[in-house]
Structure formats: C-alpha cells, structure tokens
Design a protein around this motif. Structure first.
Motif, PDB file in Angstrom:
ATOM      1  N   LEU A  60       0.837  -1.215   0.000  1.00 28.52           N
ATOM      2  CA  LEU A  60       0.000   0.000   0.000  1.00 28.52           C
ATOM      3  C   LEU A  60       0.864   1.254   0.000  1.00 28.52           C
ATOM      4  O   LEU A  60       0.520   2.258  -0.637  1.00 28.52           O
ATOM      5  CB  LEU A  60      -0.964  -0.012   1.196  1.00 28.52           C
ATOM      6  CG  LEU A  60      -2.055  -1.102   1.116  1.00 28.52           C
ATOM      7  CD1 LEU A  60      -2.855  -1.152   2.413  1.00 28.52           C
ATOM      8  CD2 LEU A  60      -2.980  -0.868  -0.080  1.00 28.52           C
ATOM      9  N   CYS A  63       2.169   1.803  -3.491  1.00 28.57           N
ATOM     10  CA  CYS A  63       1.096   2.341  -4.350  1.00 28.57           C
ATOM     11  C   CYS A  63       1.066   3.870  -4.279  1.00 28.57           C
ATOM     12  O   CYS A  63       0.677   4.528  -5.245  1.00 28.57           O
ATOM     13  CB  CYS A  63      -0.268   1.823  -3.909  1.00 28.57           C
ATOM     14  SG  CYS A  63      -0.617   0.128  -4.369  1.00 28.57           S
ATOM     15  N   ARG A  64       1.421   4.408  -3.139  1.00 27.29           N
ATOM     16  CA  ARG A  64       1.404   5.862  -2.966  1.00 27.29           C
ATOM     17  C   ARG A  64       2.772   6.483  -3.216  1.00 27.29           C
ATOM     18  O   ARG A  64       3.019   7.622  -2.831  1.00 27.29           O
ATOM     19  CB  ARG A  64       0.923   6.210  -1.567  1.00 27.29           C
ATOM     20  CG  ARG A  64      -0.448   5.629  -1.261  1.00 27.29           C
ATOM     21  CD  ARG A  64      -1.048   6.260  -0.031  1.00 27.29           C
ATOM     22  NE  ARG A  64      -2.337   5.683   0.298  1.00 27.29           N
ATOM     23  CZ  ARG A  64      -3.462   5.934  -0.385  1.00 27.29           C
ATOM     24  NH1 ARG A  64      -3.442   6.737  -1.412  1.00 27.29           N
ATOM     25  NH2 ARG A  64      -4.594   5.375  -0.028  1.00 27.29           N
ATOM     26  N   ALA A 104      -7.271  -1.893  -2.141  1.00 28.61           N
ATOM     27  CA  ALA A 104      -6.789  -1.221  -3.349  1.00 28.61           C
ATOM     28  C   ALA A 104      -7.694  -1.726  -4.471  1.00 28.61           C
ATOM     29  O   ALA A 104      -8.330  -2.776  -4.330  1.00 28.61           O
ATOM     30  CB  ALA A 104      -5.325  -1.566  -3.630  1.00 28.61           C
ATOM     31  N   ARG A 106     -12.558   8.169  -6.455  1.00 29.01           N
ATOM     32  CA  ARG A 106     -11.462   8.875  -5.782  1.00 29.01           C
ATOM     33  C   ARG A 106     -11.764   9.220  -4.344  1.00 29.01           C
ATOM     34  O   ARG A 106     -10.878   9.246  -3.501  1.00 29.01           O
ATOM     35  CB  ARG A 106     -11.070  10.141  -6.567  1.00 29.01           C
ATOM     36  CG  ARG A 106     -10.326   9.858  -7.850  1.00 29.01           C
ATOM     37  CD  ARG A 106      -8.837   9.580  -7.747  1.00 29.01           C
ATOM     38  NE  ARG A 106      -8.415   8.558  -6.809  1.00 29.01           N
ATOM     39  CZ  ARG A 106      -7.197   8.000  -6.832  1.00 29.01           C
ATOM     40  NH1 ARG A 106      -6.301   8.354  -7.746  1.00 29.01           N
ATOM     41  NH2 ARG A 106      -6.869   7.106  -5.942  1.00 29.01           N
ATOM     42  N   PRO A 162      -5.813   3.310  -2.983  1.00 29.25           N
ATOM     43  CA  PRO A 162      -5.059   3.334  -4.232  1.00 29.25           C
ATOM     44  C   PRO A 162      -5.806   2.681  -5.396  1.00 29.25           C
ATOM     45  O   PRO A 162      -6.502   1.681  -5.213  1.00 29.25           O
ATOM     46  CB  PRO A 162      -3.789   2.527  -3.916  1.00 29.25           C
ATOM     47  CG  PRO A 162      -3.680   2.507  -2.439  1.00 29.25           C
ATOM     48  CD  PRO A 162      -5.083   2.604  -1.902  1.00 29.25           C
ATOM     49  N   ASP A 186      -3.193   5.988  -9.088  1.00 26.37           N
ATOM     50  CA  ASP A 186      -1.976   6.006  -8.277  1.00 26.37           C
ATOM     51  C   ASP A 186      -0.869   5.173  -8.889  1.00 26.37           C
ATOM     52  O   ASP A 186       0.304   5.473  -8.734  1.00 26.37           O
ATOM     53  CB  ASP A 186      -2.295   5.461  -6.877  1.00 26.37           C
ATOM     54  CG  ASP A 186      -3.414   6.234  -6.237  1.00 26.37           C
ATOM     55  OD1 ASP A 186      -3.139   7.316  -5.707  1.00 26.37           O
ATOM     56  OD2 ASP A 186      -4.579   5.784  -6.328  1.00 26.37           O
ATOM     57  N   VAL A 187      -1.266   4.081  -9.557  1.00 25.12           N
ATOM     58  CA  VAL A 187      -0.287   3.109 -10.045  1.00 25.12           C
ATOM     59  C   VAL A 187      -0.639   2.744 -11.486  1.00 25.12           C
ATOM     60  O   VAL A 187      -1.820   2.557 -11.806  1.00 25.12           O
ATOM     61  CB  VAL A 187      -0.332   1.808  -9.206  1.00 25.12           C
ATOM     62  CG1 VAL A 187       0.775   0.838  -9.641  1.00 25.12           C
ATOM     63  CG2 VAL A 187      -0.247   2.099  -7.717  1.00 25.12           C
ATOM     64  N   LYS A 200       3.252   9.039  -9.907  1.00 24.11           N
ATOM     65  CA  LYS A 200       2.597   7.739 -10.115  1.00 24.11           C
ATOM     66  C   LYS A 200       3.581   6.610  -9.834  1.00 24.11           C
ATOM     67  O   LYS A 200       4.737   6.664 -10.259  1.00 24.11           O
ATOM     68  CB  LYS A 200       2.110   7.618 -11.568  1.00 24.11           C
ATOM     69  CG  LYS A 200       0.803   8.374 -11.828  1.00 24.11           C
ATOM     70  CD  LYS A 200       0.241   7.997 -13.191  1.00 24.11           C
ATOM     71  CE  LYS A 200      -1.110   8.620 -13.463  1.00 24.11           C
ATOM     72  NZ  LYS A 200      -1.169  10.074 -13.386  1.00 24.11           N
TER      73      LYS A 200
END
Ligand code: CP3
Length: 340
Positions: free
Chosen positions: A5, A8-9, A195, A227, A232, A253-254, A274
């Motif tokens: 996680l 992801c950020r 996610a 959102r 994520p 995010d990814v 990203k």
C-alpha cells in the motif's frame, strides 16, 4: 503497515513489494484440485470457494498483496448478460445494436453480485500476515471488446470495427460500463478491498487517437467515481507502451505495464507522482534459477531507486509455471531489495 500500500502511494518501503497477476489459478496444484471438483463459474459465485482460491497463493508464498479470485466478466454475468467460460468468456448474444445497449440494466452490486462482496469479507477476515486485498474490474474498453466481439480473439475485429461504424453507440456502451464498474469497485472497497485495479488487457489494440477518444474517457469516468474512497487505484495497460502519454493524464496512483514497456522510460513519461507495477516477462519463470535472478535484477535496475515500484509480472502467470520458481522469485525480490 503494508509495503504494497505504501508503494502504491510512491512512499518509501523497507523492500520492494511483489504480487503476481493471476496468482490465484491453474499453476497451483491446490487450485487445480479445487477446480476439478467445481466448475469455474460456481467457484466465482460461491464466497467460501472464491475466498479459498484467493487465499491459496497467500498461504504458499510470502506475497505482499492478494487479488480477489473472480473474473472481469463476473459483474456482467450478474447484470444478466448470458455468458460461458470455455476457458475464456463467450457471450451468447454479442452486443451490436442500440436496442441491446439501451436494454442493459444498471449494476446494483448488493443485488447482482452479493457473492463477490461476501468473498471480499471472508478474505479480509482470513488473510494471512494481514496481507492487503486488491479488488478488481475490467476497464470499460476491455469489457466492450468481449461484449461486442462475443469471444476472446487476437484482433477483436468486430469490436474495433464497431468503434468506427457506430462511434456514438460505442461511447454510450462505454459510459454504461464505466458507471457499472465504478459501482462494482466501490462495493468491493466498502466490503473491505484495500486497493482497486482496472485491467485494460486490450489497450494495445488501439492507436493513441482511438485510445484517447474511447478507452481513456471511459476509464477516467470510472476512476473519478472512486477517488473519494481514498484507496489506491491501479490501471494495468497491457501492450500500452505507445499510449503512456495519455495514461499519464489518468487520475490513478499506479500504472501496471507489460514486459515490452521499459519501466525506466515509462516512469519518465508518467512522472514521479505515479507508482509503477511490473514487469517481468512471465516466460522468465522458465529460466534456470541463476538466470531468473539476472532477469529480476534487470527489472529492478530499470525501475530505479525512486520509491513507487511494485514488482509483478508483465502479464498473467502461465498455467504451466513451476510454483517453486514463483517461490524463488518472491524470495529473491524481497532479499535483494531489503533496505536497512
Ligand atoms: O489470480 C487472479 O488474478 C484472480 C483471478 C482472475 C481471473 N481472471 C480468474 C480466471 C483475474 C484477475 C482475471 C482477470 C481477467 N479475466 C482478465 C484480465 C487480466 C488479463 O489476463 O489480462 C481477462 C482478460 C479475463 C478474461 C478471461 N477469463 C480469459 C481470457 C480466460 C481464459 C484464459 C485464462 O487466462 O485463464 C478467463 C477464465 C479464467 N479467469 C480462469 C481463471 C482462473 C480460468 C478458468 C479455469 O479455471 O478453467
């Protein structure tokens, strides 16, 4: 605390997290055993069995994320679209007319796919090591390909022809799918998914211009509807190397990339905000152990040292892969990326 996680950020992590696309599936003897007793659709519609298939790879390997055992077509089946798996999805009446598009119902997840939401809850309650769970859906254009064409195909000629022959009907169908998938993913998040991932398996069928006109606005519509959840969102763009400048505009995010897209160059286009996910060639799992390490080193080197890399394959794992090679891959990624 989850390395997955955090990555992801694009936050720093103690090691590079790894999970594997299609990790719950046919390369695992325990999955094949389960599957020999129950057909695929029943597996996806029985929460205890779907949860079991999700948990199998998490028990066997030190994976950093789980992905729900289901299929991108499952919510469409829940909406009343007749389809079978053989082994890929076959739609009984491919969607080719305005009347069919207008007749599509909205997706109400609690009514139409309650078994998926129950499977999410069961996985969350039983996940080993507190591993986070990824919920997923097909991206609208990829679902459009199956719905219009009716069956898996290399070219999806009928679907691509439909875009040109009936552009406005195509947009209406894509919008409908975008809203249905937003509702579906939201329900998975509310049931406990930590996610959310959108699979654009057929991104590579489109030139940049058509991608921008059809696929991108639809997936952006789905993402915009999610959102506020604050979790994520991952967008996997298979064979999308020619599309990354457009993908960079997507509010996710990814970005997941296939093995043909170089990670370093892709990160430059996407920007540092990203994170990136990928991209070992699934075929590399057939290399001898020493050569597999060389291949992993190359992926890690290309990803670079900036935070925000989630290790994965560039596409789904092949059914004839040796599970021991998967164990070696996961251990090696953890071992060689551990930062003191
Ligand atoms: O481990 C996981 O990734 C979770 C389960 C999962 C399945 N399908 C199970 C499945 C996920 C995430 C999917 C997504 C999916 N399904 C995609 C997007 C990912 C990608 O590979 O690009 C697509 C395009 C589909 C459509 C689909 N479903 C195909 C083409 C097939 C047949 C071939 C194949 O890849 O297995 C399916 C059937 C399917 N979905 C199986 C599984 C385990 C095989 C069914 C069986 O057990 O006989």
């Amino acid at each position: 605390m989850s390395a997955f996680l955090d990555a992801c950020r694009a936050r720093p992590t103690a090691y590079t997290p790894i999970w594997i696309m299609r990790q719950a599936g046919r390369y695992l003897p325990e999955y094949r055993k389960l599957r020999s007793q129950v057909d695929f659709v029943k597996l996806t519609r029985t929460p205890e069995l779907a949860a079991e298939a999700t948990l199998q790879p998490l028990r066997r390997f030190e994976l950093d994320a789980g992905i729900l055992f289901s299929d991108i077509m499952t919510p469409l089946q829940g909406m009343g679209i007749a389809l079978e798996f053989d082994p890929g999805p076959i739609v009984r009446d491919p969607i080719r007319s305005d009347a069919q598009i207008d007749a599509l119902p909205a997706l109400l997840p609690e009514r139409d796919v309650p078994f998926v939401l129950e499977a999410v809850r069961l996985v969350r309650a039983n996940a080993p090591r507190g591993v986070p769970l990824i919920g997923f859906a097909g991206a609208p254009f990829t679902l459009f390909c199956y719905l219009v064409c009716g069956r898996p195909s290399k070219e999806f000629a009928a679907a691509r022809a439909f875009l040109y022959a009936h552009a406005e009907s195509s947009e209406r169908l894509l919008t409908h799918l975008a809203d249905a998938m937003a509702a579906y993913l939201r329900a998975q998040a509310e049931a406990g998914a930590q996610a959310l991932m959108l699979f654009e398996s057929w991104a590579g069928l489109l030139a940049l211009k058509e991608f921008r006109r059809f696929a991108l606005p639809a997936v952006q519509r789905t993402v915009a509807g999610l959102r506020d959840l604050g979790i994520p969102i991952i967008y996997y763009a298979n064979q999308g190397s020619a599309l990354m400048q457009a993908v960079a505009e997507l509010d996710v995010d990814v970005v997941g990339v296939d093995w043909r897209s170089p990670l370093g160059a892709t990160r430059k286009i996407l920007g540092a905000s990203k994170a990136i996910q990928g991209n070992l060639d699934p075929a590399a799992l057939f290399a001898a152990p020493q050569e597999l390490r060389v291949q992993v080193d190359a992926v890690l080197a290309d990803a670079g040292s900036a935070p925000g890399h989630i290790f994965n394959l560039g596409h789904g794992i092949w059914p004839d892969t040796d599970p021991d090679a998967v164990a070696r891959l996961i251990d090696y990624v953890h071992e060689c990326t551990t930062r003191e």
